[in-house]
Design a protein around this motif. Structure first.
Motif, PDB file in Angstrom:
ATOM      1  N   PHE A 134      23.474 126.907  56.511  1.00 52.17           N
ATOM      2  CA  PHE A 134      22.660 126.592  55.341  1.00 52.17           C
ATOM      3  C   PHE A 134      21.405 127.455  55.365  1.00 52.17           C
ATOM      4  CE2 PHE A 134      25.378 122.970  55.650  1.00 52.17           C
ATOM      5  CZ  PHE A 134      25.530 122.504  54.355  1.00 52.17           C
ATOM      6  N   ALA A 135      21.106 128.066  54.213  1.00 47.77           N
ATOM      7  CA  ALA A 135      19.882 128.846  54.105  1.00 47.77           C
ATOM      8  C   ALA A 135      18.695 127.889  54.059  1.00 47.77           C
ATOM      9  CB  ALA A 135      19.916 129.714  52.850  1.00 47.77           C
ATOM     10  N   VAL A 136      17.665 128.199  54.846  1.00 51.83           N
ATOM     11  CA  VAL A 136      16.463 127.358  54.880  1.00 51.83           C
ATOM     12  C   VAL A 136      15.220 128.214  54.709  1.00 51.83           C
ATOM     13  CG1 VAL A 136      17.460 125.496  56.273  1.00 51.83           C
ATOM     14  CG2 VAL A 136      16.401 127.445  57.416  1.00 51.83           C
ATOM     15  N   THR A 137      14.241 127.632  54.050  1.00 54.06           N
ATOM     16  CA  THR A 137      12.932 128.245  53.865  1.00 54.06           C
ATOM     17  C   THR A 137      11.890 127.188  54.199  1.00 54.06           C
ATOM     18  OG1 THR A 137      12.581 127.515  51.577  1.00 54.06           O
ATOM     19  CG2 THR A 137      13.925 129.516  51.902  1.00 54.06           C
ATOM     20  N   PRO A 138      10.604 127.557  54.267  1.00 57.07           N
ATOM     21  CA  PRO A 138       9.570 126.543  54.506  1.00 57.07           C
ATOM     22  C   PRO A 138       9.457 125.482  53.419  1.00 57.07           C
ATOM     23  CG  PRO A 138       8.757 128.712  55.094  1.00 57.07           C
ATOM     24  CD  PRO A 138      10.068 128.930  54.399  1.00 57.07           C
ATOM     25  N   ASP A 139      10.217 125.603  52.335  1.00 51.86           N
ATOM     26  CA  ASP A 139      10.234 124.562  51.304  1.00 51.86           C
ATOM     27  C   ASP A 139      11.051 123.348  51.712  1.00 51.86           C
ATOM     28  OD1 ASP A 139       8.678 125.926  49.351  1.00 51.86           O
ATOM     29  OD2 ASP A 139      10.423 127.127  48.792  1.00 51.86           O
ATOM     30  N   VAL A 140      11.882 123.491  52.763  1.00 52.56           N
ATOM     31  CA  VAL A 140      12.772 122.390  53.153  1.00 52.56           C
ATOM     32  C   VAL A 140      12.707 122.174  54.658  1.00 52.56           C
ATOM     33  CG1 VAL A 140      14.344 122.824  51.233  1.00 52.56           C
ATOM     34  CG2 VAL A 140      14.793 123.904  53.438  1.00 52.56           C
ATOM     35  N   LEU A 141      12.993 120.944  55.070  1.00 58.75           N
ATOM     36  CA  LEU A 141      13.134 120.663  56.493  1.00 58.75           C
ATOM     37  C   LEU A 141      14.347 121.386  57.057  1.00 58.75           C
ATOM     38  CD1 LEU A 141      12.561 116.810  56.968  1.00 58.75           C
ATOM     39  CD2 LEU A 141      10.972 118.670  57.466  1.00 58.75           C
ATOM     40  N   ILE A 142      14.265 121.709  58.314  1.00 61.94           N
ATOM     41  CA  ILE A 142      15.412 122.296  59.009  1.00 61.94           C
ATOM     42  C   ILE A 142      16.387 121.164  59.356  1.00 61.94           C
ATOM     43  CG2 ILE A 142      16.137 123.507  61.101  1.00 61.94           C
ATOM     44  CD1 ILE A 142      13.186 124.662  61.113  1.00 61.94           C
ATOM     45  N   PRO A 143      17.649 121.250  58.936  1.00 53.21           N
ATOM     46  CA  PRO A 143      18.616 120.187  59.266  1.00 53.21           C
ATOM     47  C   PRO A 143      18.733 119.992  60.776  1.00 53.21           C
ATOM     48  CG  PRO A 143      19.530 121.700  57.636  1.00 53.21           C
ATOM     49  CD  PRO A 143      18.257 122.326  58.132  1.00 53.21           C
ATOM     50  N   ARG A 144      18.779 118.723  61.189  1.00 51.42           N
ATOM     51  CA  ARG A 144      18.861 118.385  62.609  1.00 51.42           C
ATOM     52  C   ARG A 144      20.275 117.955  62.983  1.00 51.42           C
ATOM     53  NH1 ARG A 144      13.697 119.825  61.221  1.00 51.42           N
ATOM     54  NH2 ARG A 144      12.215 119.408  62.905  1.00 51.42           N
ATOM     55  N   PRO A 145      20.673 118.230  64.233  1.00 46.91           N
ATOM     56  CA  PRO A 145      22.021 117.825  64.677  1.00 46.91           C
ATOM     57  C   PRO A 145      22.254 116.325  64.561  1.00 46.91           C
ATOM     58  CG  PRO A 145      21.066 119.394  66.222  1.00 46.91           C
ATOM     59  CD  PRO A 145      19.970 119.029  65.259  1.00 46.91           C
ATOM     60  N   GLU A 146      21.200 115.505  64.792  1.00 46.93           N
ATOM     61  CA  GLU A 146      21.421 114.062  64.757  1.00 46.93           C
ATOM     62  C   GLU A 146      21.795 113.563  63.359  1.00 46.93           C
ATOM     63  OE1 GLU A 146      16.848 114.640  65.095  1.00 46.93           O
ATOM     64  OE2 GLU A 146      18.672 115.494  65.969  1.00 46.93           O
ATOM     65  N   THR A 147      21.391 114.303  62.334  1.00 46.87           N
ATOM     66  CA  THR A 147      21.733 113.892  60.974  1.00 46.87           C
ATOM     67  C   THR A 147      23.227 114.037  60.722  1.00 46.87           C
ATOM     68  OG1 THR A 147      19.521 114.600  60.283  1.00 46.87           O
ATOM     69  CG2 THR A 147      21.103 114.168  58.540  1.00 46.87           C
ATOM     70  N   GLU A 148      23.885 114.897  61.475  1.00 46.07           N
ATOM     71  CA  GLU A 148      25.343 115.006  61.370  1.00 46.07           C
ATOM     72  C   GLU A 148      26.008 113.664  61.687  1.00 46.07           C
ATOM     73  OE1 GLU A 148      26.485 118.098  64.019  1.00 46.07           O
ATOM     74  OE2 GLU A 148      25.658 119.712  62.779  1.00 46.07           O
ATOM     75  N   LEU A 149      25.396 112.890  62.578  1.00 48.30           N
ATOM     76  CA  LEU A 149      25.947 111.585  62.942  1.00 48.30           C
ATOM     77  C   LEU A 149      25.887 110.621  61.761  1.00 48.30           C
ATOM     78  CD1 LEU A 149      24.356 111.229  66.490  1.00 48.30           C
ATOM     79  CD2 LEU A 149      26.724 111.832  65.950  1.00 48.30           C
ATOM     80  N   LEU A 150      24.852 110.716  60.953  1.00 42.52           N
ATOM     81  CA  LEU A 150      24.750 109.886  59.754  1.00 42.52           C
ATOM     82  C   LEU A 150      25.863 110.234  58.769  1.00 42.52           C
ATOM     83  CD1 LEU A 150      23.059 107.807  58.115  1.00 42.52           C
ATOM     84  CD2 LEU A 150      21.799 109.754  57.175  1.00 42.52           C
ATOM     85  N   VAL A 151      26.055 111.521  58.550  1.00 39.33           N
ATOM     86  CA  VAL A 151      27.119 111.978  57.654  1.00 39.33           C
ATOM     87  C   VAL A 151      28.483 111.540  58.178  1.00 39.33           C
ATOM     88  CG1 VAL A 151      28.303 114.036  56.785  1.00 39.33           C
ATOM     89  CG2 VAL A 151      25.800 113.920  56.744  1.00 39.33           C
ATOM     90  N   GLU A 152      28.703 111.706  59.464  1.00 40.59           N
ATOM     91  CA  GLU A 152      29.993 111.335  60.055  1.00 40.59           C
ATOM     92  C   GLU A 152      30.253 109.837  59.916  1.00 40.59           C
ATOM     93  OE1 GLU A 152      33.607 111.589  61.499  1.00 40.59           O
ATOM     94  OE2 GLU A 152      32.350 113.344  61.079  1.00 40.59           O
ATOM     95  N   ALA A 153      29.213 109.026  60.080  1.00 45.85           N
ATOM     96  CA  ALA A 153      29.373 107.579  59.948  1.00 45.85           C
ATOM     97  C   ALA A 153      29.746 107.193  58.521  1.00 45.85           C
ATOM     98  CB  ALA A 153      28.088 106.872  60.370  1.00 45.85           C
ATOM     99  N   VAL A 154      29.124 107.832  57.537  1.00 47.04           N
ATOM    100  CA  VAL A 154      29.445 107.557  56.137  1.00 47.04           C
ATOM    101  C   VAL A 154      30.886 107.976  55.837  1.00 47.04           C
ATOM    102  CG1 VAL A 154      28.917 108.179  53.749  1.00 47.04           C
ATOM    103  CG2 VAL A 154      27.057 107.681  55.350  1.00 47.04           C
ATOM    104  N   LEU A 155      31.265 109.161  56.279  1.00 43.77           N
ATOM    105  CA  LEU A 155      32.629 109.638  56.047  1.00 43.77           C
ATOM    106  C   LEU A 155      33.663 108.717  56.697  1.00 43.77           C
ATOM    107  CD1 LEU A 155      32.088 113.465  56.607  1.00 43.77           C
ATOM    108  CD2 LEU A 155      32.653 112.353  54.436  1.00 43.77           C
ATOM    109  N   GLN A 156      33.363 108.249  57.880  1.00 43.92           N
ATOM    110  CA  GLN A 156      34.288 107.364  58.591  1.00 43.92           C
ATOM    111  C   GLN A 156      34.503 106.069  57.813  1.00 43.92           C
ATOM    112  OE1 GLN A 156      32.827 105.959  62.371  1.00 43.92           O
ATOM    113  NE2 GLN A 156      34.863 105.442  63.109  1.00 43.92           N
ATOM    114  N   ARG A 157      33.411 105.497  57.277  1.00 43.05           N
ATOM    115  CA  ARG A 157      33.537 104.232  56.530  1.00 43.05           C
ATOM    116  C   ARG A 157      34.281 104.446  55.211  1.00 43.05           C
ATOM    117  NH1 ARG A 157      30.845 103.915  60.727  1.00 43.05           N
ATOM    118  NH2 ARG A 157      29.927 101.957  61.474  1.00 43.05           N
ATOM    119  N   ILE A 158      34.048 105.581  54.557  1.00 39.87           N
ATOM    120  CA  ILE A 158      34.779 105.872  53.316  1.00 39.87           C
ATOM    121  C   ILE A 158      36.270 105.940  53.602  1.00 39.87           C
ATOM    122  CG2 ILE A 158      35.225 107.623  51.564  1.00 39.87           C
ATOM    123  CD1 ILE A 158      32.245 108.351  51.685  1.00 39.87           C
ATOM    124  N   ARG A 159      36.628 106.661  54.648  1.00 38.92           N
ATOM    125  CA  ARG A 159      38.049 106.830  54.979  1.00 38.92           C
ATOM    126  C   ARG A 159      38.682 105.520  55.446  1.00 38.92           C
ATOM    127  NH1 ARG A 159      36.207 112.293  58.104  1.00 38.92           N
ATOM    128  NH2 ARG A 159      36.165 113.673  56.257  1.00 38.92           N
TER     129      ARG A 159
END
Length: 308
Positions: free
Chosen positions: A97-122
């Motif tokens: 993902f392209a990042v600039t000082p306008d946005v936070l740098i994505p963190r690895p721990e946030t992947e766990l949030l996404v994975e948890a949501v995907l798991q519940r959807i499935r």
């Protein structure tokens, strides 16, 4: 000593390995965390190589055409600038993902949030077309990942910052989902609490609310790493005196509605998940309210789930 080390890096005749050693020494003296790793990643970026290619060129003379850029980036890193802003790229869920000082740098721990949501959807709604709202999308890492991983879903991404939204849209264009995702500029849930019954946008009810809002207490900003404190956008970091203002605001909005999203998924700061989980349980709208730990074993995410 620092000036001599940096000046040596500008001098031709050093091998790739020697330049890396000089850079590591320079960043170490400036107390840059993970000095060797940062120096190597910068070198890979400057020379446009992967690590295997770098090792093959270990004993070659560092190309003189790249010396000026190399030293410039070392100087910036020595001041504390995040590597991701210098290279213009951060990785999330296996994608760049392209990042600039306008946005936070994505963190690895946030992947766990996404994975948890995907798991519940499935698990609960594998065949349904769900509408997912990502509040505070920033770089778009969450919303774009959810759209790519659940292409049947309808994703809405919102942010208070127009500059952040523009950056998220550019990232979405890279993955050819910009026209699929809806983009909304606004403050938390204000653009979506319109009918008194449920979260909705353009007549479409929102099934899943995901948010990684600002959660740093104001007083804690002074103690953050300089990479975060001096370079990342404070609008996306500070969540009020105790860091919980965005959650109070969103739950206050949800309490006005007669029907709640099937999933509410939040990322939070240290010591905050138990508090916000308690608020969600008091509302009594979800069958489960789970707390998820991050890679360091710290409580980091909340997932409130309504199964029917």
């Amino acid at each position: 000593m620092l000036e001599k080390t940096l000046a040596a890096s500008l001098t031709g005749g050093y091998t790739v390995r020697q330049q890396l050693e000089l850079a590591t020494s320079y960043l170490t003296q400036l107390e840059v965390d993970e000095a060797r790793e940062n120096a190597e990643l910068l070198m890979l970026h400057v020379l446009k190589l992967d690590r295997a290619q770098l090792l093959l060129r270990w004993q070659e003379i560092f190309p003189s055409d790249y010396l000026e850029e190399w030293v410039e980036l070392l100087t910036r890193k020595g001041r504390g600038e995040p590597l991701q802003y210098m290279t213009g790229e951060a990785w999330f869920y296996g994608r760049a993902f392209a990042v600039t000082p306008d946005v936070l740098i994505p963190r690895p721990e946030t992947e766990l949030l996404v994975e948890a949501v995907l798991q519940r959807i499935r698990q609960h709604w594998p065949q349904e077309t769900l509408t997912i709202l990502d509040v505070g999308t920033g770089s778009g890492a969450i919303s774009i990942t959810l759209q790519l991983e659940q292409p049947k879903s309808h994703v809405i991404a919102s942010d208070l910052s127009s500059a952040a939204l523009a950056q998220a849209q550019r990232n979405a264009e890279r993955y050819q989902v910009s026209s699929t995702i809806e983009w909304v500029e606004g403050d938390l849930l204000k653009p979506f609490c319109l009918d008194g019954e449920r979260l909705q946008h353009n007549g479409r009810g929102i099934d899943i609310l995901v948010s990684n809002p600002p959660y740093i207490p104001q007083a804690d900003m002074a103690g953050l790493q300089r990479e975060v404190q001096q370079y990342e956008p404070h609008l996306a970091l500070v969540g009020g005196a105790d860091g919980l203002d965005p959650y109070r605001a969103m739950l206050s909005s949800l309490q006005l509605l007669s029907e709640q999203p099937r999933i509410v998924a939040f990322e939070l700061g240290i010591h905050q998940p138990a508090i916000v989980a308690g608020w969600l349980r008091e509302m009594g709208a979800w069958d489960e309210v789970d707390i998820i730990t991050d890679y360091a074993g710290i409580d980091r995410h909340i997932l409130a789930i309504k199964k029917v």
